[in-house]
Design a protein around this motif. Sequence first.
Motif, PDB file in Angstrom:
ATOM      1  N   ASN A 151       0.814  -1.280   0.141  1.00  0.00           N
ATOM      2  CA  ASN A 151      -0.134  -0.169  -0.114  1.00  0.00           C
ATOM      3  C   ASN A 151       0.832   1.185  -0.028  1.00  0.00           C
ATOM      4  O   ASN A 151       0.524   2.219   0.883  1.00  0.00           O
ATOM      5  N   GLY A 152       2.062   1.366  -0.646  1.00  0.00           N
ATOM      6  CA  GLY A 152       2.755   2.345  -0.776  1.00  0.00           C
ATOM      7  C   GLY A 152       3.635   2.732   0.521  1.00  0.00           C
ATOM      8  O   GLY A 152       4.525   3.603   0.486  1.00  0.00           O
ATOM      9  N   VAL A 153       3.699   1.869   1.599  1.00  0.00           N
ATOM     10  CA  VAL A 153       4.305   1.875   2.746  1.00  0.00           C
ATOM     11  C   VAL A 153       5.678   0.906   2.387  1.00  0.00           C
ATOM     12  O   VAL A 153       5.590  -0.221   2.376  1.00  0.00           O
ATOM     13  N   GLN A 154       6.841   1.539   2.726  1.00  0.00           N
ATOM     14  CA  GLN A 154       8.086   0.727   2.918  1.00  0.00           C
ATOM     15  C   GLN A 154       8.205   0.198   3.984  1.00  0.00           C
ATOM     16  O   GLN A 154       8.130   0.808   5.113  1.00  0.00           O
ATOM     17  N   MET A 155       8.535  -1.026   3.843  1.00  0.00           N
ATOM     18  CA  MET A 155       8.799  -2.008   5.371  1.00  0.00           C
ATOM     19  C   MET A 155       9.975  -2.565   5.408  1.00  0.00           C
ATOM     20  O   MET A 155      10.298  -3.104   4.173  1.00  0.00           O
ATOM     21  N   LYS A 156      10.385  -3.085   6.558  1.00  0.00           N
ATOM     22  CA  LYS A 156      11.343  -4.059   6.615  1.00  0.00           C
ATOM     23  C   LYS A 156      11.322  -5.084   7.860  1.00  0.00           C
ATOM     24  O   LYS A 156      10.571  -4.740   8.870  1.00  0.00           O
ATOM     25  N   LEU A 157      11.640  -6.294   7.421  1.00  0.00           N
ATOM     26  CA  LEU A 157      11.560  -7.397   8.357  1.00  0.00           C
ATOM     27  C   LEU A 157      12.560  -8.169   8.683  1.00  0.00           C
ATOM     28  O   LEU A 157      13.164  -8.501   7.511  1.00  0.00           O
ATOM     29  N   ASN A 158      12.980  -8.535   9.592  1.00  0.00           N
ATOM     30  CA  ASN A 158      14.223  -9.490   9.711  1.00  0.00           C
ATOM     31  C   ASN A 158      13.597 -10.966   9.772  1.00  0.00           C
ATOM     32  O   ASN A 158      12.731 -11.352   9.971  1.00  0.00           O
ATOM     33  N   VAL A 159      14.539 -11.904   9.086  1.00  0.00           N
ATOM     34  CA  VAL A 159      13.940 -13.543   9.236  1.00  0.00           C
ATOM     35  C   VAL A 159      15.301 -13.996   9.647  1.00  0.00           C
ATOM     36  O   VAL A 159      16.341 -13.632  10.019  1.00  0.00           O
ATOM     37  N   TYR A 160      14.942 -15.294  10.495  1.00  0.00           N
ATOM     38  CA  TYR A 160      15.648 -15.848  11.517  1.00  0.00           C
ATOM     39  C   TYR A 160      15.675 -17.462  11.059  1.00  0.00           C
ATOM     40  O   TYR A 160      14.966 -17.807  10.615  1.00  0.00           O
ATOM     41  N   ARG A 161      16.902 -17.875  11.584  1.00  0.00           N
ATOM     42  CA  ARG A 161      17.163 -19.370  11.276  1.00  0.00           C
ATOM     43  C   ARG A 161      17.119 -19.984  12.828  1.00  0.00           C
ATOM     44  O   ARG A 161      18.074 -19.388  13.449  1.00  0.00           O
ATOM     45  N   ASN A 162      16.555 -21.118  12.954  1.00  0.00           N
ATOM     46  CA  ASN A 162      16.514 -21.764  14.132  1.00  0.00           C
ATOM     47  C   ASN A 162      17.594 -22.673  14.095  1.00  0.00           C
ATOM     48  O   ASN A 162      17.697 -23.500  13.156  1.00  0.00           O
ATOM     49  N   ILE A 163      18.566 -22.536  14.965  1.00  0.00           N
ATOM     50  CA  ILE A 163      19.866 -23.489  15.040  1.00  0.00           C
ATOM     51  C   ILE A 163      19.814 -25.000  15.136  1.00  0.00           C
ATOM     52  O   ILE A 163      20.202 -25.846  14.404  1.00  0.00           O
ATOM     53  N   GLU A 164      18.798 -25.502  15.881  1.00  0.00           N
ATOM     54  CA  GLU A 164      18.520 -26.773  16.073  1.00  0.00           C
ATOM     55  C   GLU A 164      17.655 -27.320  14.955  1.00  0.00           C
ATOM     56  O   GLU A 164      18.087 -28.528  14.408  1.00  0.00           O
ATOM     57  N   LEU A 165      16.684 -26.633  14.630  1.00  0.00           N
ATOM     58  CA  LEU A 165      16.002 -26.984  13.680  1.00  0.00           C
ATOM     59  C   LEU A 165      16.735 -27.266  12.212  1.00  0.00           C
ATOM     60  O   LEU A 165      16.503 -28.061  11.378  1.00  0.00           O
ATOM     61  N   SER A 166      17.570 -26.286  12.032  1.00  0.00           N
ATOM     62  CA  SER A 166      18.481 -26.309  10.696  1.00  0.00           C
ATOM     63  C   SER A 166      19.374 -27.530  10.484  1.00  0.00           C
ATOM     64  O   SER A 166      19.980 -27.902   9.481  1.00  0.00           O
ATOM     65  N   LYS A 167      19.459 -28.167  11.603  1.00  0.00           N
ATOM     66  CA  LYS A 167      20.223 -29.356  11.792  1.00  0.00           C
ATOM     67  C   LYS A 167      19.616 -30.507  11.117  1.00  0.00           C
ATOM     68  O   LYS A 167      20.104 -31.649  10.625  1.00  0.00           O
ATOM     69  N   GLN A 168      18.503 -30.303  10.963  1.00  0.00           N
ATOM     70  CA  GLN A 168      17.334 -31.660  10.474  1.00  0.00           C
ATOM     71  C   GLN A 168      17.341 -31.331   9.153  1.00  0.00           C
ATOM     72  O   GLN A 168      17.205 -30.403   8.419  1.00  0.00           O
ATOM     73  N   LYS A 169      17.489 -32.549   8.324  1.00  0.00           N
ATOM     74  CA  LYS A 169      17.460 -32.635   6.713  1.00  0.00           C
ATOM     75  C   LYS A 169      16.245 -31.587   6.167  1.00  0.00           C
ATOM     76  O   LYS A 169      16.429 -30.882   5.225  1.00  0.00           O
ATOM     77  N   GLU A 170      15.091 -31.875   6.752  1.00  0.00           N
ATOM     78  CA  GLU A 170      13.956 -31.278   5.878  1.00  0.00           C
ATOM     79  C   GLU A 170      13.879 -29.866   6.344  1.00  0.00           C
ATOM     80  O   GLU A 170      12.937 -29.192   5.826  1.00  0.00           O
ATOM     81  N   TYR A 171      14.543 -29.275   7.324  1.00  0.00           N
ATOM     82  CA  TYR A 171      14.551 -28.096   7.712  1.00  0.00           C
ATOM     83  C   TYR A 171      15.725 -27.232   7.511  1.00  0.00           C
ATOM     84  O   TYR A 171      15.868 -25.977   8.027  1.00  0.00           O
ATOM     85  N   LYS A 172      16.513 -27.826   6.607  1.00  0.00           N
ATOM     86  CA  LYS A 172      17.857 -27.230   6.525  1.00  0.00           C
ATOM     87  C   LYS A 172      17.798 -25.669   5.903  1.00  0.00           C
ATOM     88  O   LYS A 172      18.527 -25.071   5.937  1.00  0.00           O
ATOM     89  N   ASP A 173      16.731 -25.561   4.975  1.00  0.00           N
ATOM     90  CA  ASP A 173      16.465 -24.402   4.303  1.00  0.00           C
ATOM     91  C   ASP A 173      15.432 -23.370   4.676  1.00  0.00           C
ATOM     92  O   ASP A 173      14.785 -22.414   4.179  1.00  0.00           O
TER      93      ASP A 173
END
Length: 199
Positions: free
Chosen positions: A104-126
């Motif tokens: 709606n014409g408003v500029q925004m920013k958001l941070n994205v995060y990665r869960n360390i434990e979860l990222s060790k699992q094959k299905e959650y590596k991405d």
Amino acid sequence: MKNSIVLILLLAFSFGFSQSKFSKSEAEKFQKQINSEYADAKTSPLMEEDLKTFKTLDFYPIDGKYFVNAKFEKAVNEKVFEMKTTGTRTPQYIKYGTLSFTINGVQMKLNVYRNIELSKQKEYKDHLFLPFSDLTCGKESYIGGRYIDLKIPKGKTIAVDFNQAYNPYCAYNHKYSCPLVPLENDLKVEIKAGVKTFH
């Protein structure tokens, strides 16, 4: 020779900035899937008494304006931190990047995060975690904010569909401990998309 250089540059640009299109059917699929999970006692976060009468979650109408191709900037030299939750649990996360977009014409920013434990699992590596709050929180949507699941992008953009924003499990049941939305992910606009508040 000159033509082949132009072609290489064009290919690099299109791969680096791949644009996705809004899909209403994908948003509908998300709604169907989350409803079936919540209706099933084996996968539902709902309390027993709510499960007995559950038919569907309450959603905002699906709206293409809440689908964005955000510019993705990968974070550098970030340190692992303990994300606060509604309970005593403090899971480890790392800030993976920043998303920049316009609604709606408003500029925004958001941070994205990665869960360390979860990222060790094959299905959650991405898997990337996008928690956010906005001006609907505590009114039409859950007071504690909402989440969106994303995948690590291959290029410089990432498709974000706020129609697929969902509530933390603790919005339905106090036995769950859920990550709190970091202050930097509080949007000063209304995001009228995704799952609404329960009850």
